[in-house]
Enzyme design. Sequence first.
Site, PDB file in Angstrom:
ATOM      1  CE  LYS A 104      -3.944   1.967   2.539  1.00 28.49           C
ATOM      2  NZ  LYS A 104      -4.830   1.798   3.712  1.00 28.49           N
ATOM      3  CB  SER A 109      -8.602   0.966   5.770  1.00 27.32           C
ATOM      4  OG  SER A 109      -9.364   2.144   5.729  1.00 27.32           O
ATOM      5  CB  SER A 129      -8.169   3.684   2.750  1.00 21.80           C
ATOM      6  OG  SER A 129      -7.308   3.092   3.718  1.00 21.80           O
TER       7      SER A 129
END
Length: 470
Positions: A81, A180, A156
Site C-alpha cells: 500500500k 480499511s 482505503s
Amino acid sequence: MSADELVTKSVTELAPLIESKQVSPVEVTTALLDHAKALNPEINAYISFREHALDDARRAEEEIGRGDYRGVFHGIPLALKDNLYVGGEVTTMASKIHKDFVPTEDASVVRRLRNAGAVLTGKLNMHEYAWGIDNNSPHFGSVQNPWNTAKVPGGSSGGSGAGVAAHMTYATLGTDTAGSIRIPSAVCGIVGLKPTHGRVPKDGCFPLAWTLDHIGPMTKTVDDAAAMLQVIAGFDRADPTAVDVPVGDYTSHLTGDVSGLVIGVEEDYYFRDVDNEIERLVRAQIDELVSRGARVRTVEIPTLRYSEWAELATSLSEASAIHHNDLVHRADDFGTDIRFLFELGELFSSVDYLQAQQVRRQLKNDFGAALSEVDVLIAPTLPVMAPDIGSSEADLNGTKVDLIDSFIRFTGPSNLTGLPAMSVPVGFNGDLPVGLQIIGRAFDERTVLNVGKAIEAGGPMGDRTPPVLL
C-alpha cells in the site's frame, strides 16, 4: 509449471517450491509482474511498479542457491500500500500534495519483510491519505473490484484488496483506522487481519489517526496471514504506541479445531440492520462451527450504541490535526471528499474529543467483560454489499443508506478498542463475496486465526474465480 499456475498460488504454497528450487524467485517475480502489468489497466490496483524488483529477485535466488534460505517470504514478490515508506522511493499516499515525497528510511514493517527476503514489486493504489472507503481517487483513478469491475473494491486499502484477489500480488499489508483492512478484504473475498493495537509497529506509515491506526496482513489464505504476521509482529522503539509483549507462534497452531470454542454473538448491534443474505451466510457459518464442537453464547455490549460517534469524533479530530497546515495553505490540492472530512474534523471541540475517549474507555470495558465469557465474537464484516463506483449510498434490503456510515459501522469498534479482528470470506451474495468478522481478546491473534482457519477449511468460496481472470 506455467506462469498462469504460478500467480494463483498462495504464499505458503509457493514457498516450498522456491525453497526446493523447483521454481526460482526470478521466474515467480517475472510471472507476477507480467500478470499484474497486463491486468492493471483494467483493475488499477498499482500506482507504480518498482524497477528494482527483478534485481531483488536475482539476489534472493543467489542467496537461496547458496543455502541461505530465510523462510516463507524469501523470494516472494509482494506489492505494498502506498502509504508505507520504502526508503529512497516515492511514496504518494495517493495524494497530489505528496506525489513526489521520498522517505529516507523503510517503515519497520517494510524492513522486516525485506529482511525476510520478500521482493517488493510496487506500490498499490489507495484512497487518498487512507481517508475513505471506496478507493475512488481523483489523483490516481478508481480501483475496480475484480469480481465486478463496476463495483467499488472497498477502501482505503482498495488496491491491496483488488491486487490480492486478482493475483497481482501474492499478499500485501493494509492499514486500518476504521476498517480499511477488513472492508476491502470482505468486498474482494480475501483474508484481512487487523492485529491488536501495538502488536505491529506502525512507524514509517503516514498516519490517518494516531490512536486508531493499525497495520496488518491482507492475503489469499489464513495460513498466509499467520505467516505474514509472524514476520511483522513485535515491539519496536521507533513506534511509541508499540507494546512489548511476546509474539508467540502463529503458524504451527493453525489446526482449525474449534471443539470447546465459545462464540459470542452480540445481536443488538452486529445483527441489526444487516443485508438479509449477509446475515444468512454469517449465521450459517456459526451453525457450521457449532456442528464441529463450538458453542454459542449471546453477549451484550451496551456502549456499542455510541461507538459510531466516538469513532468519527476521534478519527476526524486526529486526522484534521495531521492535515491542518495543508488544509489552511493548499486546500484545493485535496480531493473534494476528504477535504470535506478534514474541514468537518475541525468543528469538533476538545470537549467532544475527550467525551469520545470516555466512550472509548467504557467500550473497552464492555468488550473486556464480554470476552471474559467467550473466546471470540463473530459478526458480519459489513452490513451491506459494495455499490457501484461513484455511489455515495449502499442498498440495505431495498433502502438506500449512507455508504461510509454503513461500511465502518461493524469494523470501527475494533479500532476504538484496539482488539484483533479478521475478515474471512464466507460465500457470495450475487456476484460479490461476503465477509465474516472474528473479534478476539487483546494479543490473542492465534485464536482469531484458528477460527478463521476452521471457516476456510469448509470451502465457502468454492472454486469461483474473479471474472477478470477468466
